[in-house]
Design a protein around this motif. Sequence first.
Motif, PDB file in Angstrom:
ATOM      1  N   ARG A  75      -1.286 -14.874  14.198  1.00  0.00           N
ATOM      2  CA  ARG A  75      -2.558 -15.113  14.875  1.00  0.00           C
ATOM      3  C   ARG A  75      -3.701 -14.244  14.329  1.00  0.00           C
ATOM      4  NH1 ARG A  75       0.962 -16.793  18.693  1.00  0.00           N
ATOM      5  NH2 ARG A  75       0.206 -18.168  20.350  1.00  0.00           N
ATOM      6  N   PHE A  76      -3.360 -12.973  14.013  1.00  0.00           N
ATOM      7  CA  PHE A  76      -4.427 -12.016  13.727  1.00  0.00           C
ATOM      8  C   PHE A  76      -4.162 -11.201  12.463  1.00  0.00           C
ATOM      9  CE2 PHE A  76      -3.661 -12.104  18.372  1.00  0.00           C
ATOM     10  CZ  PHE A  76      -4.826 -12.738  18.791  1.00  0.00           C
ATOM     11  N   LYS A  77      -5.278 -10.775  11.893  1.00  0.00           N
ATOM     12  CA  LYS A  77      -5.284  -9.639  10.999  1.00  0.00           C
ATOM     13  C   LYS A  77      -6.221  -8.633  11.651  1.00  0.00           C
ATOM     14  CE  LYS A  77      -5.342  -8.451   6.119  1.00  0.00           C
ATOM     15  NZ  LYS A  77      -5.458  -8.957   4.741  1.00  0.00           N
ATOM     16  N   TRP A  78      -6.055  -7.345  11.376  1.00  0.00           N
ATOM     17  CA  TRP A  78      -6.856  -6.348  12.085  1.00  0.00           C
ATOM     18  C   TRP A  78      -7.009  -5.087  11.246  1.00  0.00           C
ATOM     19  CZ3 TRP A  78      -1.913  -7.752  13.102  1.00  0.00           C
ATOM     20  CH2 TRP A  78      -0.924  -6.753  13.034  1.00  0.00           C
ATOM     21  N   GLU A  79      -7.911  -4.251  11.686  1.00  0.00           N
ATOM     22  CA  GLU A  79      -8.067  -2.936  11.082  1.00  0.00           C
ATOM     23  C   GLU A  79      -8.196  -1.909  12.199  1.00  0.00           C
ATOM     24  OE1 GLU A  79     -11.537  -3.011   8.662  1.00  0.00           O
ATOM     25  OE2 GLU A  79     -12.944  -3.121  10.345  1.00  0.00           O
ATOM     26  N   ASN A  80      -7.655  -0.746  11.968  1.00  0.00           N
ATOM     27  CA  ASN A  80      -7.713   0.313  12.968  1.00  0.00           C
ATOM     28  C   ASN A  80      -9.108   0.913  12.999  1.00  0.00           C
ATOM     29  OD1 ASN A  80      -5.014  -0.286  13.019  1.00  0.00           O
ATOM     30  ND2 ASN A  80      -4.313   1.704  12.258  1.00  0.00           N
ATOM     31  N   VAL A  81      -9.667   1.063  14.179  1.00  0.00           N
ATOM     32  CA  VAL A  81     -11.001   1.641  14.322  1.00  0.00           C
ATOM     33  C   VAL A  81     -11.005   3.092  13.853  1.00  0.00           C
ATOM     34  CG1 VAL A  81     -12.811   2.276  15.977  1.00  0.00           C
ATOM     35  CG2 VAL A  81     -11.611   0.078  16.203  1.00  0.00           C
ATOM     36  N   PHE A  82      -9.938   3.828  14.152  1.00  0.00           N
ATOM     37  CA  PHE A  82      -9.806   5.231  13.734  1.00  0.00           C
ATOM     38  C   PHE A  82      -8.579   5.358  12.828  1.00  0.00           C
ATOM     39  CE2 PHE A  82     -11.693   5.317  18.032  1.00  0.00           C
ATOM     40  CZ  PHE A  82     -12.934   5.859  17.715  1.00  0.00           C
ATOM     41  N   PRO A  83      -8.772   5.209  11.512  1.00  0.00           N
ATOM     42  CA  PRO A  83      -7.620   5.257  10.594  1.00  0.00           C
ATOM     43  C   PRO A  83      -6.806   6.539  10.678  1.00  0.00           C
ATOM     44  CG  PRO A  83      -9.571   4.417   9.481  1.00  0.00           C
ATOM     45  CD  PRO A  83     -10.026   4.939  10.812  1.00  0.00           C
ATOM     46  N   ASP A  84      -7.448   7.638  11.035  1.00  0.00           N
ATOM     47  CA  ASP A  84      -6.749   8.924  11.112  1.00  0.00           C
ATOM     48  C   ASP A  84      -6.508   9.351  12.564  1.00  0.00           C
ATOM     49  OD1 ASP A  84      -6.770   9.207   8.295  1.00  0.00           O
ATOM     50  OD2 ASP A  84      -8.834   9.941   8.382  1.00  0.00           O
ATOM     51  N   GLU A  85      -6.349   8.375  13.440  1.00  0.00           N
ATOM     52  CA  GLU A  85      -6.160   8.684  14.857  1.00  0.00           C
ATOM     53  C   GLU A  85      -4.925   9.568  15.060  1.00  0.00           C
ATOM     54  OE1 GLU A  85      -5.725   6.345  19.146  1.00  0.00           O
ATOM     55  OE2 GLU A  85      -6.034   5.227  17.288  1.00  0.00           O
ATOM     56  N   LYS A  86      -5.114  10.625  15.818  1.00  0.00           N
ATOM     57  CA  LYS A  86      -4.041  11.588  16.057  1.00  0.00           C
ATOM     58  C   LYS A  86      -2.948  10.984  16.933  1.00  0.00           C
ATOM     59  CE  LYS A  86      -3.155  16.136  18.119  1.00  0.00           C
ATOM     60  NZ  LYS A  86      -3.744  17.276  18.864  1.00  0.00           N
ATOM     61  N   THR A  87      -1.730  11.372  16.655  1.00  0.00           N
ATOM     62  CA  THR A  87      -0.585  10.974  17.474  1.00  0.00           C
ATOM     63  C   THR A  87      -0.062  12.192  18.215  1.00  0.00           C
ATOM     64  OG1 THR A  87       0.094   9.183  15.979  1.00  0.00           O
ATOM     65  CG2 THR A  87       1.777  10.095  17.431  1.00  0.00           C
ATOM     66  N   THR A  88       0.173  12.038  19.504  1.00  0.00           N
ATOM     67  CA  THR A  88       0.835  13.078  20.280  1.00  0.00           C
ATOM     68  C   THR A  88       2.207  12.566  20.704  1.00  0.00           C
ATOM     69  OG1 THR A  88      -0.133  12.317  22.373  1.00  0.00           O
ATOM     70  CG2 THR A  88      -1.349  13.973  21.139  1.00  0.00           C
ATOM     71  N   VAL A  89       3.111  13.477  20.941  1.00  0.00           N
ATOM     72  CA  VAL A  89       4.464  13.118  21.366  1.00  0.00           C
ATOM     73  C   VAL A  89       4.780  13.934  22.606  1.00  0.00           C
ATOM     74  CG1 VAL A  89       6.891  12.959  20.734  1.00  0.00           C
ATOM     75  CG2 VAL A  89       5.128  12.676  18.979  1.00  0.00           C
ATOM     76  N   ALA A  90       4.743  13.264  23.783  1.00  0.00           N
ATOM     77  CA  ALA A  90       4.924  14.008  25.028  1.00  0.00           C
ATOM     78  C   ALA A  90       5.479  13.131  26.153  1.00  0.00           C
ATOM     79  CB  ALA A  90       3.603  14.630  25.460  1.00  0.00           C
ATOM     80  N   PRO A  91       6.749  12.708  26.106  1.00  0.00           N
ATOM     81  CA  PRO A  91       7.704  12.859  25.009  1.00  0.00           C
ATOM     82  C   PRO A  91       7.736  11.648  24.084  1.00  0.00           C
ATOM     83  CG  PRO A  91       8.850  12.086  26.936  1.00  0.00           C
ATOM     84  CD  PRO A  91       7.387  12.189  27.325  1.00  0.00           C
ATOM     85  N   PHE A  92       6.917  10.621  24.391  1.00  0.00           N
ATOM     86  CA  PHE A  92       6.907   9.419  23.569  1.00  0.00           C
ATOM     87  C   PHE A  92       5.690   9.442  22.644  1.00  0.00           C
ATOM     88  CE2 PHE A  92       8.654   8.450  27.762  1.00  0.00           C
ATOM     89  CZ  PHE A  92       9.943   8.078  27.421  1.00  0.00           C
ATOM     90  N   PRO A  93       5.796   8.870  21.448  1.00  0.00           N
ATOM     91  CA  PRO A  93       4.638   8.829  20.553  1.00  0.00           C
ATOM     92  C   PRO A  93       3.487   8.060  21.200  1.00  0.00           C
ATOM     93  CG  PRO A  93       6.651   8.161  19.411  1.00  0.00           C
ATOM     94  CD  PRO A  93       6.985   8.222  20.862  1.00  0.00           C
ATOM     95  N   THR A  94       2.304   8.632  21.165  1.00  0.00           N
ATOM     96  CA  THR A  94       1.150   8.027  21.815  1.00  0.00           C
ATOM     97  C   THR A  94      -0.082   8.227  20.949  1.00  0.00           C
ATOM     98  OG1 THR A  94       2.074   8.574  23.994  1.00  0.00           O
ATOM     99  CG2 THR A  94      -0.253   7.986  23.907  1.00  0.00           C
ATOM    100  N   PRO A  95      -0.831   7.159  20.626  1.00  0.00           N
ATOM    101  CA  PRO A  95      -2.089   7.340  19.892  1.00  0.00           C
ATOM    102  C   PRO A  95      -3.130   7.949  20.820  1.00  0.00           C
ATOM    103  CG  PRO A  95      -1.757   5.024  20.444  1.00  0.00           C
ATOM    104  CD  PRO A  95      -0.518   5.744  20.881  1.00  0.00           C
ATOM    105  N   SER A  96      -3.793   8.992  20.374  1.00  0.00           N
ATOM    106  CA  SER A  96      -4.656   9.786  21.260  1.00  0.00           C
ATOM    107  C   SER A  96      -5.846   9.006  21.802  1.00  0.00           C
ATOM    108  CB  SER A  96      -5.148  11.034  20.514  1.00  0.00           C
ATOM    109  OG  SER A  96      -5.901  10.667  19.365  1.00  0.00           O
ATOM    110  N   LYS A  97      -6.313   7.987  21.080  1.00  0.00           N
ATOM    111  CA  LYS A  97      -7.466   7.204  21.521  1.00  0.00           C
ATOM    112  C   LYS A  97      -7.086   5.805  21.998  1.00  0.00           C
ATOM    113  CE  LYS A  97     -10.576   9.632  18.305  1.00  0.00           C
ATOM    114  NZ  LYS A  97     -11.305  10.381  19.337  1.00  0.00           N
ATOM    115  N   GLY A  98      -5.771   5.555  22.139  1.00  0.00           N
ATOM    116  CA  GLY A  98      -5.326   4.249  22.625  1.00  0.00           C
ATOM    117  C   GLY A  98      -5.235   3.172  21.571  1.00  0.00           C
TER     118      GLY A  98
END
Length: 485
Positions: A452-475
Amino acid sequence: MVMEQYYFSPIMILLLAFLSFLASCFLVLFYRHRTQFAGNNLPPGNVGYSVIGESYEFVSSGQKGHPEKFILDRVNKYSSQVFKTSFIGERTVFFCGAACNKFLFSNESKLVKVWFPSCVDKIFPSTTGNAAEEAAKVRKMLHKFVKLDGLQRYFGTIDQCTQSHFADSWENQKEVHAFELVKKYTFKLAARLFVSLEDQADIEKLSKPFHVVNAGITSMPIDFPGTPFNKAIKAANLIRKDLYSMIKQRKVDLAEGIASPTQDMLSHVLLTCDEDGTYLKESDIADKILGMLVAGYDTLSAELTFIVKYLGELPHIYNAVYREQMEIVNSKAPGEPLKCEDLQKMKYSWNVAQEVMRVAPPVQGAFREALTDFAYNGFTIPKGWKLYWSANSTHKSADCFPEPEKFDPSRFEGKGPAPYTFLPFGGGPRMCPGNEYTRVVTLVFMHHLVTRFKWENVFPDEKTTVAPFPTPSKGLPIRLYYHPR
């Protein structure tokens, strides 16, 4: 000035005496803490401070997006694949590497058993045993439901739910926050497959307290009014009441032939007995359903989110997945739906999903408890000590995966990784029973996403936190572009 000195000197003396008392108390506690970790041939390690041990360092490394750092730094420091520490108030030994994983998984119920922190029992209390015992019962009862043969009868439902999710939440949007939409999808799908919830109002009613439970599970286990943990306990009780009502109604519907024995997980559990011919109590079934909702939600949401992330970052990987999925589309007659057997044609797509789970494992590891004193690698592990195996100790190890920071799906071609090195679902008799469910949902999701889609990440260097699951910091916000249909 003389009078002031004279007046304050007794107070200062008392204050110094009090501080001295506190210091002595700290030294006593620190000494006792240290003596708990003393003994012959214990693994090397630093036990940190009393009560908190090295918990802060472990959590901090995850919040910075590198949970493996806590482990690999200590493996290198002590030149040992096993090291001791104090973690969440427990005397703990970390087992790192493929040989350690094999040892733990091969000695399940012999030298070690599964262990959960006591806070888990507070959120998921049971009338029949502790969390570890209940987890074993759930595995046995749900084995047929979550295996591929059992999932085939629900494949059409999974496919339809996935299509409707993209139609309702992604299409006609220029930009979306992928993480929130993926969480919405995984919960809606689980609610449909587990208890046949289809009405959006009913799903939202269940999801609100569910998210409170989910937040409380990963919070500090402080059971005090107003804390996230206390709120989670109360929210879990609310969900149980709703589930209890569903269970009572389903029993009536099954008796009257309104509901089907294979309708969903709820029907399956109601009609499945253990080896002794005993059926679960209604209150226990409510706990099991709640536990399965929680168990499958965060891990699957994390995996699907990071599939979106890496496909958005790596066009050459996206293009290869797209070609594979379009071959399946073009092999079908117009309007012909996806079928379960089509999953066998998605080999590259599954390699990509596995590489995502290697780089960003949804489950970081799990605990065991020593059933007796035993020796490993020349070290003594005392009875009652907690043991922790870590996916990152192999997933991010150059010895197991050369250039571990490189995203390379070809690692899973042919025979794939060496045994006991790739552990997104654990291993041995305690391997996650939902691995086939994860595979089916993942591939169906990827199919409808990329076709259905092609896409690009708005924040290519978006930080990942793990607490305890991997989570993109900006959603993980992404810009969507549509394929012509």
